[in-house]
Design a protein around this motif. Structure first.
Motif, PDB file in Angstrom:
ATOM      1  N   LEU A 155       0.792  -1.246  -0.124  1.00  0.00           N
ATOM      2  CA  LEU A 155       0.071   0.082  -0.038  1.00  0.00           C
ATOM      3  C   LEU A 155       0.732   1.148  -0.003  1.00  0.00           C
ATOM      4  CD1 LEU A 155      -2.595  -1.029   2.741  1.00  0.00           C
ATOM      5  CD2 LEU A 155      -2.806  -1.100   0.182  1.00  0.00           C
ATOM      6  N   SER A 180       1.441   7.200  -0.175  1.00  0.00           N
ATOM      7  CA  SER A 180       0.769   8.367  -0.647  1.00  0.00           C
ATOM      8  C   SER A 180      -0.657   8.143  -0.400  1.00  0.00           C
ATOM      9  CB  SER A 180       0.919   8.554  -2.008  1.00  0.00           C
ATOM     10  OG  SER A 180       0.586   7.558  -2.636  1.00  0.00           O
ATOM     11  N   LEU A 181      -1.229   6.896  -0.373  1.00  0.00           N
ATOM     12  CA  LEU A 181      -2.720   6.747  -0.015  1.00  0.00           C
ATOM     13  C   LEU A 181      -3.213   7.448   1.459  1.00  0.00           C
ATOM     14  CD1 LEU A 181      -3.042   3.073  -0.725  1.00  0.00           C
ATOM     15  CD2 LEU A 181      -4.304   4.842  -1.782  1.00  0.00           C
ATOM     16  N   VAL A 225      -9.539   9.147   1.025  1.00  0.00           N
ATOM     17  CA  VAL A 225      -8.819   7.916   1.300  1.00  0.00           C
ATOM     18  C   VAL A 225      -9.695   6.770   1.654  1.00  0.00           C
ATOM     19  CG1 VAL A 225      -8.632   8.551   3.786  1.00  0.00           C
ATOM     20  CG2 VAL A 225      -6.944   7.017   3.102  1.00  0.00           C
ATOM     21  N   LYS A 267     -10.252   5.327  -1.749  1.00  0.00           N
ATOM     22  CA  LYS A 267      -9.246   4.689  -2.293  1.00  0.00           C
ATOM     23  C   LYS A 267      -8.897   3.316  -1.761  1.00  0.00           C
ATOM     24  CE  LYS A 267      -6.869   9.129  -3.541  1.00  0.00           C
ATOM     25  NZ  LYS A 267      -5.623  10.007  -3.324  1.00  0.00           N
ATOM     26  N   LEU A 268      -9.095   3.373  -0.540  1.00  0.00           N
ATOM     27  CA  LEU A 268      -8.814   1.819   0.438  1.00  0.00           C
ATOM     28  C   LEU A 268      -9.781   0.734  -0.301  1.00  0.00           C
ATOM     29  CD1 LEU A 268      -8.075   3.277   3.931  1.00  0.00           C
ATOM     30  CD2 LEU A 268      -6.337   2.050   2.262  1.00  0.00           C
ATOM     31  N   ALA A 327      -7.912  -0.406  -3.089  1.00  0.00           N
ATOM     32  CA  ALA A 327      -6.339  -0.894  -2.846  1.00  0.00           C
ATOM     33  C   ALA A 327      -6.206  -1.884  -1.747  1.00  0.00           C
ATOM     34  CB  ALA A 327      -5.614   0.369  -2.279  1.00  0.00           C
TER      35      ALA A 327
END
Length: 391
Positions: free
Chosen positions: A134, A137-138, A145, A148-149, A152
């Motif tokens: 991971l 930058s996430l 965030v 995005k998670l 990801a």
């Protein structure tokens, strides 16, 4: 292959750090090698007293005194409501081993932050825990965030983060707690275990800031977690240290059974000594540690920033400096090998990028917790060496 030949090939950062102990200028390991302050010397002078004090008290008293001092100093008051479920081990790597054992027993997969110190990856790998990277930058902004998670981290059971991150100083808390709250919310909503390495968290205070009470935030949201903290990167104690591991209540019994399979207790003498250093820093607001790091960081930037190296500005200043190599065609391995010829040992960045080592070949890391006069000589030596690189 001979033993000597095997030792010439380094497989991880720790093997580099062992070799660096033999060099004149060791800027490899992030352990504390600076001198004692005036008040810290007074603690050293009291070592016989602290020895007999530890001998005359119960183990539990020594443990609780340390726990109260450490967590109060760091503003993590919520954890103290369950002070008997904060477990002490003699090194952060032991806490990480306990965590890896738990993950392996539960057949859990992990999303691990990258870059990060490579022994986290290695411990998990040796335990055969499935891993994905991971990118840090996430976790640098609360904006999106959570969303995005969802992509990801969708296929892992746990998220493992280091904050502030080693080596970059990246942090979820640099601009407030919003990013951390969003990560905790995601983990709660999607049934993920959140694992946090806070071994560099003292640097929030050393840099003049303060810490948010992470334990309170997590328990308020209802996130399942394991958190590790440490004293080893903070005070100049010649590796006399203590680390802590604490988990959310739902998994505490499982963690406790692994802890007790590993060790009985940390030395009460060590706990007494480290507690004195915590109290000393509470009284001087970390000035003795802060001053050394500020002086050395300034020296590193003054002597090394230029057309060869560029200082990477961290979100949180820690006890290491992360430099990008600007010279075309020069790798971190090249530069490290070259500087060893001048008796200076730095760490190449490739080990921190555990899933893509090539991405780390444009970085080197310098440890800052050193005696300022020796550090000044070291960076001057590096600067002179860079002037003649491949002359």
């Amino acid at each position: 292959m001979s033993v000597v030949a095997r030792h010439d090939v380094k497989e991880d950062i720790t093997q580099h750090e062992i070799s660096a102990l033999k060099t004149r200028f060791n800027l490899a390991d992030a352990h504390t090698h600076q001198d004692q302050s005036i008040t810290q010397r007074q603690i050293v002078e009291r070592l016989p007293e602290l020895w007999y004090r530890a001998q005359s008290r119960s183990q539990y008293q020594s443990e609780q005194e340390f726990i109260q001092a450490f967590f109060s100093f760091h503003g993590q008051e919520h954890a103290l409501k369950r002070h008997d479920e904060i477990y002490l081990v003699y090194a952060a790597s032991i806490a990480m081993h306990i965590t890896a054992t738990y993950l392996r027993k539960r057949n859990m997969s992990v999303g691990l932050i990258e870059p990060c110190f490579d022994n986290l990856h290695d411990l998990l790998k040796h335990m055969e825990v499935p891993l994905i990277a991971l990118d840090e930058s996430l976790f640098q902004s609360s904006a999106n965030v959570y969303a995005k998670l969802q992509t990801a981290a969708a296929n892992v059971d746990a998220i493992f983060l280091v904050d502030p991150n080693n080596p970059t100083g990246s942090s979820m808390f640099a601009k407030g707690a919003d990013t951390f709250v969003e990560v905790a919310r995601y983990c709660k909503d999607h049934g993920k275990l959140l694992i946090l390495d806070f071994c560099f968290a003292a640097f929030f205070k050393i840099a003049g800031g303060s810490r948010f009470d992470a334990y309170a935030i997590l328990d308020d949201i209802g996130t399942q977690y394991i958190i590790m903290e440490d004293t080893g990167k903070t005070w100049p104690l010649q590796d006399t240290k203590c680390a802590t591991i604490m988990s959310s209540q739902a998994i505490n019994a499982d963690i406790y059974s692994i802890v007790t399979s590993v060790l009985l207790n940390v030395s009460p003498f060590i706990l007494n000594v480290v507690t004195q250093y915590i109290r000393d820093s509470s009284e001087d607001d970390f000035e003795s540690v802060r001053c050394v790091l500020e002086v050395n960081r300034t020296a590193a930037r003054h002597h090394l920033e230029g057309d060869f190296l560029s200082y990477v500005l961290p979100m949180v200043e820690t006890s290491v400096a992360w430099f990008e190599i600007l010279r075309e065609g020069v790798t971190a391995d090249d530069l490290q090998a070259y500087l060893m010829g001048f008796e200076v040992y730095v760490l190449p960045g490739k080990y921190f990028y555990w899933s893509q080592p090539q991405a780390g070949q444009k970085y080197i890391r310098l440890a800052l917790a050193r005696k300022p006069e020796e550090f000044e000589q070291a960076v001057k030596t590096i600067a002179l060496a860079l002037e003649h690189y491949h002359d």
